[in-house]
Design a protein around this motif. Structure first.
Motif, short mmCIF file in Angstrom:
data_model
loop_
_atom_site.label_atom_id
_atom_site.label_comp_id
_atom_site.label_asym_id
_atom_site.label_seq_id
_atom_site.Cartn_x
_atom_site.Cartn_y
_atom_site.Cartn_z
N ARG A 64 0.80 -1.23 0.00
CA ARG A 64 0.00 0.00 0.00
C ARG A 64 0.84 1.27 0.00
N THR A 65 1.96 1.28 0.71
CA THR A 65 2.73 2.53 0.76
C THR A 65 3.29 2.86 -0.63
N ARG A 114 12.12 3.70 1.14
CA ARG A 114 11.88 2.75 2.23
C ARG A 114 13.11 1.86 2.36
N HIS A 142 7.96 6.40 10.23
CA HIS A 142 7.13 6.23 9.03
C HIS A 142 6.15 7.41 9.05
N GLN A 145 2.64 7.60 7.38
CA GLN A 145 1.62 6.75 8.01
C GLN A 145 0.98 7.48 9.18
N ARG A 175 7.86 1.12 13.34
CA ARG A 175 8.08 2.54 13.00
C ARG A 175 6.74 3.29 12.97
N VAL A 176 5.65 2.57 12.69
CA VAL A 176 4.33 3.19 12.71
C VAL A 176 4.04 3.68 14.13
N ARG A 229 0.69 -5.04 13.38
CA ARG A 229 1.04 -6.38 12.95
C ARG A 229 2.24 -6.90 13.76
N GLN A 231 5.58 -8.09 13.67
CA GLN A 231 6.56 -7.96 12.58
C GLN A 231 7.60 -9.08 12.68
N PRO A 269 -2.56 -0.19 10.33
CA PRO A 269 -1.88 0.35 9.15
C PRO A 269 -1.82 -0.63 7.99
N GLY A 270 -2.08 -1.90 8.26
CA GLY A 270 -1.94 -2.93 7.24
C GLY A 270 -0.46 -3.24 7.03
N PRO A 271 -0.10 -4.35 6.50
CA PRO A 271 -0.98 -5.48 6.21
C PRO A 271 -1.43 -6.18 7.50
#
Ligand code: NCD
Length: 321
Positions: A64-65, A114, A142, A145, A175-176, A229, A231, A269-271
């Motif tokens: 998405r980003t 990124r 990020h 976001q 980072r979100v 998520r 990670q 934020p997804g995924p």
């Protein structure tokens, strides 16, 4: 809202939320509102960035980003070049600085980057002639976001100040979370983080947030629940006993959500890993979940960021705004 009025944004790059002031964040959000309107039109395009080149340089996977930066740049009529690791010379051992030199020779006006290492984007920015946007560096920041999350909340609730936001899950690798913790506090919201102790960063007490290790306690009376998520790609070793255990204690389901305010809203934020950090049914609940709005706001915020960072360029070149 003051979209369209004179905006002072004194930064050449957008590397993080750190260092931004409330009026600068507000200016980006106001422009974001304007670009939501533009994006909802049948004819979504304007020619603000005609003649300018945007390079999207992604050293890490992204759906998405990357696509939303691409959509944003194209909607403003920039020439867009997408580079990803698998097609670049990085695989052949080219250093980050060599990459910067090569890209500089192509005269990009904006470089969106990124990278899996925290700080790599800053390093590139020091060598680039154009504006650099951090699209996520390691576990560091990020910023777009956090800005799109803020726009999503502001449009639905009407404000950011005096809200209580709980950020839940894998804070340590996120980072979100780092960008959101900063932005929300700068804008006057109260921030809680909820995570198992193994998924909290070591320096969490210095970030100004309230820390909880129990979902039911942490969610009590919050306005917004932001899920993250797990990670797994950033974890060396095991941080949670099992995915099933994780869902039982830290996954968001209706029973846990009931501790929040009755009209509390859900973000991610997804995924998403459905059934790991969030119950699938809740993620799709249109009354409570803002997840789809977040994707829409993503394009608008990236248009706003491209607009604001190229403003001085366009003014110097005599292009109309
Ligand atoms: C996040 C990221 O890459 O940091 N995703 C995103 O940008 N939409 C979060 C994640 O990968 O879990």
């Amino acid at each position: 809202m003051n979209a369209g009025s004179a905006i002072s944004f004194p930064h050449r790059h957008l590397l993080g939320i750190e260092g931004l002031l409330p009026p600068q964040i507000e200016a980006i959000l106001d422009l974001g509102d304007k670009y939501v309107e533009q994006s909802r039109r049948v004819d979504k395009k304007s020619n603000l960035l005609s003649g300018l080149t945007v390079i999207n340089l992604f050293f890490e996977n992204s759906t998405r980003t990357r696509t939303s930066f691409e959509a944003a740049a194209k909607r403003l009529d920039a020439d867009v070049i997408n580079m990803s690791v698998s097609t670049s010379s990085i695989k052949k051992g080219e250093t980050l600085i060599d990459t910067a030199m090569t890209l500089n020779a192509m005269h990009p006006d904006v470089l969106v980057v990124r990278h899996s290492d925290s700080g790599a984007v800053q390093l590139l920015a020091e060598k680039m002639r154009g504006a650099v946007v951090n699209a996520g560096d390691g576990r560091h920041e990020h910023p777009t976001q956090a800005l799109l999350d803020a726009l999503t909340i502001r449009r639905r609730v009407g404000r950011l100040s005096n809200l209580t936001v709980a950020i839940c899950g894998d804070i340590a690798h996120s980072r979100v979370a780092r960008s959101n913790m900063q932005l929300l506090q700068i804008m006057g919201a109260r921030v809680r983080v909820i995570a198992p102790p193994t998924l909290l960063p070591a320096a969490i007490d210095r970030l100004g947030v309230e820390v909880f290790t129990d979902m039911r306690e942490g969610l009590r009376d919050v306005d917004i629940v932001m899920m993250l998520r797990l990670q797994l790609e950033r974890m060396q070793g095991s941080f949670v006993p099992s995915v099933r255990e994780y869902f039982r204690f830290f996954g968001l389901d209706r029973e846990k959500l009931a501790y929040a305010k009755p009209d509390a809203l859900i973000m991610h934020p997804g995924p998403m890993n459905r059934g790991v950090e969030i119950d699938s049914d809740l993620a799709d609940d249109i009354d409570r979940s803002l997840i789809r709005d977040q994707v829409e706001m993503g394009v608008a915020i990236r248009m706003a960021v491209l607009d604001i960072l190229t403003k001085s360029l366009r003014t110097e070149a005599g292009t109309t705004l």
